[in-house]
Design a protein around this motif. Structure first.
Motif, PDB file in Angstrom:
ATOM      1  N   ALA A 158      53.116  41.177  11.632  1.00 45.14           N
ATOM      2  CA  ALA A 158      54.478  41.486  11.232  1.00 45.14           C
ATOM      3  C   ALA A 158      55.486  40.472  11.781  1.00 45.14           C
ATOM      4  CB  ALA A 158      54.840  42.885  11.714  1.00 45.14           C
ATOM      5  N   ASN A 159      55.149  39.815  12.871  1.00 48.66           N
ATOM      6  CA  ASN A 159      56.100  38.907  13.504  1.00 48.66           C
ATOM      7  C   ASN A 159      56.074  37.497  12.935  1.00 48.66           C
ATOM      8  OD1 ASN A 159      56.888  40.933  15.253  1.00 48.66           O
ATOM      9  ND2 ASN A 159      55.140  40.515  16.590  1.00 48.66           N
ATOM     10  N   ILE A 160      55.068  37.206  12.106  1.00 47.28           N
ATOM     11  CA  ILE A 160      54.966  35.868  11.533  1.00 47.28           C
ATOM     12  C   ILE A 160      55.468  35.928  10.099  1.00 47.28           C
ATOM     13  CG2 ILE A 160      53.390  34.005  10.906  1.00 47.28           C
ATOM     14  CD1 ILE A 160      51.599  34.908  13.222  1.00 47.28           C
ATOM     15  N   PRO A 161      56.515  35.126   9.782  1.00 41.47           N
ATOM     16  CA  PRO A 161      57.068  35.182   8.421  1.00 41.47           C
ATOM     17  C   PRO A 161      55.994  34.884   7.384  1.00 41.47           C
ATOM     18  CG  PRO A 161      58.398  33.770   9.857  1.00 41.47           C
ATOM     19  CD  PRO A 161      57.162  34.115  10.611  1.00 41.47           C
ATOM     20  N   THR A 162      56.006  35.618   6.297  1.00 40.97           N
ATOM     21  CA  THR A 162      55.027  35.360   5.237  1.00 40.97           C
ATOM     22  C   THR A 162      55.730  34.697   4.056  1.00 40.97           C
ATOM     23  OG1 THR A 162      55.328  37.618   4.508  1.00 40.97           O
ATOM     24  CG2 THR A 162      53.389  37.162   5.848  1.00 40.97           C
ATOM     25  N   ILE A 163      54.929  34.298   3.086  1.00 41.85           N
ATOM     26  CA  ILE A 163      55.455  33.513   1.974  1.00 41.85           C
ATOM     27  C   ILE A 163      56.088  34.438   0.930  1.00 41.85           C
ATOM     28  CG2 ILE A 163      54.759  31.979   0.084  1.00 41.85           C
ATOM     29  CD1 ILE A 163      52.423  31.147   2.066  1.00 41.85           C
ATOM     30  N   HIS A 164      57.323  34.112   0.532  1.00 46.66           N
ATOM     31  CA  HIS A 164      57.971  34.875  -0.534  1.00 46.66           C
ATOM     32  C   HIS A 164      58.219  33.921  -1.696  1.00 46.66           C
ATOM     33  CE1 HIS A 164      58.488  38.341   2.046  1.00 46.66           C
ATOM     34  NE2 HIS A 164      58.881  37.516   2.988  1.00 46.66           N
ATOM     35  N   ALA A 165      57.494  34.074  -2.754  1.00 46.20           N
ATOM     36  CA  ALA A 165      57.670  33.199  -3.916  1.00 46.20           C
ATOM     37  C   ALA A 165      57.564  34.040  -5.171  1.00 46.20           C
ATOM     38  CB  ALA A 165      56.592  32.114  -3.915  1.00 46.20           C
ATOM     39  N   ALA A 166      58.295  33.618  -6.214  1.00 49.13           N
ATOM     40  CA  ALA A 166      58.266  34.355  -7.483  1.00 49.13           C
ATOM     41  C   ALA A 166      56.839  34.386  -8.031  1.00 49.13           C
ATOM     42  CB  ALA A 166      59.210  33.687  -8.479  1.00 49.13           C
ATOM     43  N   THR A 167      56.179  33.242  -7.967  1.00 48.24           N
ATOM     44  CA  THR A 167      54.777  33.159  -8.376  1.00 48.24           C
ATOM     45  C   THR A 167      53.958  32.886  -7.125  1.00 48.24           C
ATOM     46  OG1 THR A 167      55.562  32.091 -10.382  1.00 48.24           O
ATOM     47  CG2 THR A 167      53.180  32.019  -9.959  1.00 48.24           C
ATOM     48  N   PRO A 168      52.966  33.717  -6.841  1.00 42.99           N
ATOM     49  CA  PRO A 168      52.199  33.498  -5.612  1.00 42.99           C
ATOM     50  C   PRO A 168      51.507  32.135  -5.643  1.00 42.99           C
ATOM     51  CG  PRO A 168      51.605  35.595  -6.641  1.00 42.99           C
ATOM     52  CD  PRO A 168      52.477  34.858  -7.612  1.00 42.99           C
ATOM     53  N   PRO A 169      51.515  31.417  -4.519  1.00 39.25           N
ATOM     54  CA  PRO A 169      50.762  30.161  -4.467  1.00 39.25           C
ATOM     55  C   PRO A 169      49.285  30.439  -4.737  1.00 39.25           C
ATOM     56  CG  PRO A 169      52.122  30.440  -2.510  1.00 39.25           C
ATOM     57  CD  PRO A 169      52.166  31.733  -3.241  1.00 39.25           C
ATOM     58  N   ARG A 170      48.619  29.440  -5.335  1.00 39.43           N
ATOM     59  CA  ARG A 170      47.213  29.619  -5.694  1.00 39.43           C
ATOM     60  C   ARG A 170      46.298  28.719  -4.862  1.00 39.43           C
ATOM     61  NH1 ARG A 170      48.334  28.750 -11.925  1.00 39.43           N
ATOM     62  NH2 ARG A 170      49.745  27.365 -10.818  1.00 39.43           N
ATOM     63  N   VAL A 171      45.316  29.326  -4.240  1.00 38.88           N
ATOM     64  CA  VAL A 171      44.289  28.566  -3.521  1.00 38.88           C
ATOM     65  C   VAL A 171      42.958  28.841  -4.202  1.00 38.88           C
ATOM     66  CG1 VAL A 171      43.068  28.254  -1.332  1.00 38.88           C
ATOM     67  CG2 VAL A 171      45.531  28.676  -1.317  1.00 38.88           C
TER      68      VAL A 171
ATOM     69  N   THR B 262      42.836  27.453   7.248  1.00 35.46           N
ATOM     70  CA  THR B 262      43.708  28.536   6.780  1.00 35.46           C
ATOM     71  C   THR B 262      45.113  28.383   7.338  1.00 35.46           C
ATOM     72  OG1 THR B 262      41.893  30.109   6.573  1.00 35.46           O
ATOM     73  CG2 THR B 262      44.078  31.041   6.859  1.00 35.46           C
ATOM     74  N   ASP B 263      45.200  28.191   8.654  1.00 33.52           N
ATOM     75  CA  ASP B 263      46.501  28.052   9.310  1.00 33.52           C
ATOM     76  C   ASP B 263      47.262  26.853   8.728  1.00 33.52           C
ATOM     77  OD1 ASP B 263      48.346  28.728  11.649  1.00 33.52           O
ATOM     78  OD2 ASP B 263      47.894  26.615  12.052  1.00 33.52           O
ATOM     79  N   ALA B 264      46.536  25.737   8.501  1.00 34.67           N
ATOM     80  CA  ALA B 264      47.178  24.527   7.968  1.00 34.67           C
ATOM     81  C   ALA B 264      47.686  24.768   6.550  1.00 34.67           C
ATOM     82  CB  ALA B 264      46.185  23.367   7.984  1.00 34.67           C
ATOM     83  N   ILE B 265      46.884  25.420   5.736  1.00 31.95           N
ATOM     84  CA  ILE B 265      47.283  25.675   4.337  1.00 31.95           C
ATOM     85  C   ILE B 265      48.508  26.588   4.285  1.00 31.95           C
ATOM     86  CG2 ILE B 265      46.566  26.940   2.249  1.00 31.95           C
ATOM     87  CD1 ILE B 265      43.808  25.676   2.555  1.00 31.95           C
ATOM     88  N   LEU B 266      48.500  27.645   5.091  1.00 28.70           N
ATOM     89  CA  LEU B 266      49.632  28.578   5.060  1.00 28.70           C
ATOM     90  C   LEU B 266      50.905  27.920   5.577  1.00 28.70           C
ATOM     91  CD1 LEU B 266      47.915  31.928   6.108  1.00 28.70           C
ATOM     92  CD2 LEU B 266      48.481  31.088   3.822  1.00 28.70           C
ATOM     93  N   ARG B 267      50.776  27.060   6.570  1.00 27.49           N
ATOM     94  CA  ARG B 267      51.945  26.308   7.041  1.00 27.49           C
ATOM     95  C   ARG B 267      52.466  25.407   5.920  1.00 27.49           C
ATOM     96  NH1 ARG B 267      52.671  25.196  12.810  1.00 27.49           N
ATOM     97  NH2 ARG B 267      51.524  26.731  14.007  1.00 27.49           N
ATOM     98  N   SER B 268      51.556  24.692   5.290  1.00 28.73           N
ATOM     99  CA  SER B 268      51.978  23.760   4.237  1.00 28.73           C
ATOM    100  C   SER B 268      52.649  24.499   3.081  1.00 28.73           C
ATOM    101  CB  SER B 268      50.770  22.974   3.712  1.00 28.73           C
ATOM    102  OG  SER B 268      50.212  22.225   4.752  1.00 28.73           O
ATOM    103  N   LEU B 269      52.086  25.636   2.695  1.00 25.32           N
ATOM    104  CA  LEU B 269      52.667  26.402   1.586  1.00 25.32           C
ATOM    105  C   LEU B 269      54.038  26.967   1.954  1.00 25.32           C
ATOM    106  CD1 LEU B 269      49.508  28.331   0.275  1.00 25.32           C
ATOM    107  CD2 LEU B 269      50.641  26.381  -0.806  1.00 25.32           C
TER     108      LEU B 269
END
Lengths: 133, 422
Positions: free
Chosen positions: B19-32, B338-345
């Motif tokens: 809950a303390n780590i901001p998550t990605i908010h995008a109109a279209t979810p990023p695709r992996v 995983t950590d690198a991809i989520l940071r980049s996104l």
């Protein structure tokens, strides 16, 4: 680690302009990543599914003490004695900080136990600072 | 049944720290898109869903309906484990984490266009691509793996070698070849030699003058758990095992059982030729490898260092980062990726000082030495920002093999399997 390379100097600059919120979030991400490297044996988020001690909900104080004791073994005997030697003091503190925030297996902790643990954590952190000095 | 984010959170038992780590908010979810559903691919698919708070769309592509574990697979050879125990289904990845599992095969990458072509599914776009296709082989001339199984990718080959071993008799000789490092599972070949030797001992098929298990190693010495395996070869298996270093295979004649090596010519009734390992043909064909036949990547992100493959990550056995090729390690790399991809996104840098100081991986494994005793090996690696590479920090091995380790091996495997697939 050298701090003189252009890359590192640039990083220091980038870090210094990041807002506090981001730095805190960065710390949490770093702690989570470090802690996840225990999950192969201790289970995802410390929820072990078989025979190995779960780490979820462990007090940071206990985990730090355990890992420090393992690192001090003159004659490491088991896998964890060796694994503990693979981490720095700061990394041990980060791993312990992460698992202490995960609800322990079988349900949430009561407010009372959380408060008690928070107090213990504060005491531990000040002890740790002294230790570092 | 429609599964929403809350459902997944509850199912996955995600921790408070999330809950303390901001998550990605995008109109279209990023695709992996993840290619390959072994230990590396399953872990990265699961953890991207978990750590993104289920906000990133993850598709896992594999031609098989489930993974067959190489971990524990030597126990099929000596009949200590049913083959079904190696099967790791993708059902939890789908139901618990919402990974889209697609049974298909990747055939072509368009790096600059961020697209991948699947054999049946056609072109698909991605924001990030993860390739986790395991190992490929460079087979010596004359090798027919249908006669001389490698059994180094678990499945039909494992069953074939098990059948051959079940039929051995008082006259049989087992000849195995070990490829030059790096190869998948450094202790694995020596562990296999021990278990086959143990089968000869158990069946009373030993003779002082005639070693039954020939271990032909292309390397100049034992590559992992040297103390343990040397001790085993020279003590309990001294009348069974002959260890031959510097034996690089030139060619093989599978029909006559001949192996021609730099250390001489050998003949066996059962040939277990483990060919030179390299990245899979898919990874090589796409131009992701270097002269060593492994994919060069940045060990802080596992992204290809080749400029035309930005956004393409390679984890597990096909990449080249100076770390052992093992399931446990593949899992460790998947988490860094995983950590690198989520940071980049999220537009967050992957090279903050705190992160670079804390890139760690570790490997642990158990090696059965007899039918009910095992040893273990453990190693820790860290990223050295000055050298920009992973370095060994600490390594340890069991002082002895025993039954307690053997039992603990199944406990370790169970947790490892669940952290990847469950």
């Amino acid at each position: 680690m050298s701090c003189h390379s252009p890359r590192i100097t640039m990083l220091l600059f980038v870090c210094s302009i990041l807002p506090l919120q981001s730095t805190h979030a960065d710390d949490l991400r770093v702690n989570r990543l470090l802690a996840s490297q225990c999950a192969q044996c201790h289970g995802t988020d410390g929820y072990s599914v078989a025979g190995i001690e779960p780490l979820a909900g462990e007090s940071a104080k206990d985990l730090i003490e355990d890992l420090r004791d393992m690192r001090k073994e003159d004659k490491p005997e088991n896998i964890m004695d060796h694994q503990a030697m693979g981490y720095t003091e700061d990394q041990i503190r980060r791993i312990a900080a992460y698992y202490s925030t995960i609800p322990e297996p079988g349900g949430s902790r009561s407010n009372e136990s959380e408060e008690k643990e928070e107090k213990e954590k504060e005491e531990e952190e000040s002890e740790y600072e002294k230790h570092e000095d | 049944m429609t599964l929403n984010r809350r459902h997944f959170l509850k199912a996955a038992g995600a921790g408070l720290a999330l809950a303390n780590i901001p998550t990605i908010h995008a109109a279209t979810p990023p695709r992996v898109i993840v290619i390959g559903g072994g230990f590396a691919g399953a872990t990265v698919a699961k953890y991207i869903r978990l750590w993104s708070n289920f906000s990133v769309d993850v598709t896992l592509v594999d031609p098989k309906p489930q993974h067959t574990s190489c971990v524990l697979s030597n126990l099929i050879l000596n009949n200590q484990l049913p083959f079904s125990k190696l099967k790791l289904p993708y059902s939890s990845l789908e139901s618990k984490y919402g990974v889209n599992v697609v049974r298909d095969k990747a055939v072509e990458i368009n790096g600059p266009g961020n697209q991948i072509r699947l054999k049946n599914g056609g072109w698909r776009s991605y924001d990030r691509l993860v390739i986790a296709t395991g190992i490929g082989f460079k087979k010596p001339n004359g090798l027919d793996s249908k006669l001389s199984p490698h059994a180094w990718i678990a499945g039909g080959q494992t069953k074939l070698l098990a059948r051959q071993l079940a039929g051995m008799n008082a006259e049989s000789t087992f000849v195995m070849t070990i490829p030059k490092s790096p190869y998948r599972c450094p202790p694995g070949p020596y562990e296999r030699a021990c278990l086959v030797a143990n089968m000869f001992v158990q069946r009373g098929l030993t003779s002082v003058d005639n070693p039954r298990v020939m271990v032909l190693d292309a390397n100049s010495g034992i590559q992992a758990e040297r103390e343990t395996f040397s001790h085993a070869f020279n003590s309990i298996y001294r009348n069974v095992v002959q260890y031959v270093p510097d034996a690089e295979v030139h060619n093989v004649d599978s029909s006559s059982g001949m192996v021609y090596t730099t250390a001489g010519t050998f003949q066996g009734d059962i040939l277990n030729v483990i060919p030179q390992n390299r990245a899979t043909s898919f990874v090589r064909r796409q131009g992701l490898t270097d002269g060593d036949n492994w994919a060069p990547v940045d060990p802080t992100t596992y992204e290809s260092v080749l400029s035309e493959f930005q956004g393409v990550h390679i984890i597990g056995d096909s990449q080249n980062t100076n770390q052992p090729k093992s399931a446990h390690m593949a899992n460790a790399q998947a988490k860094i990726c995983t950590d690198a991809i989520l940071r980049s996104l999220s537009g967050i840098p992957t090279d903050t000082i705190e992160r670079l100081r804390n890139i760690t991986t570790n490997s642990a494994c158990y090696s059965p030495i007899t039918k009910d005793q095992a040893s273990w090996l453990t190693a820790n690696y860290f990223y050295n920002p000055d050298l920009e590479m992973m370095q060994l920090r600490h390594v340890g091995e069991a002082e002895e093999w025993n039954h307690s380790n053997y039992k603990q091996m199944f406990v370790w495997a169970s947790n490892l399997f669940t952290d990847c697939f469950g």
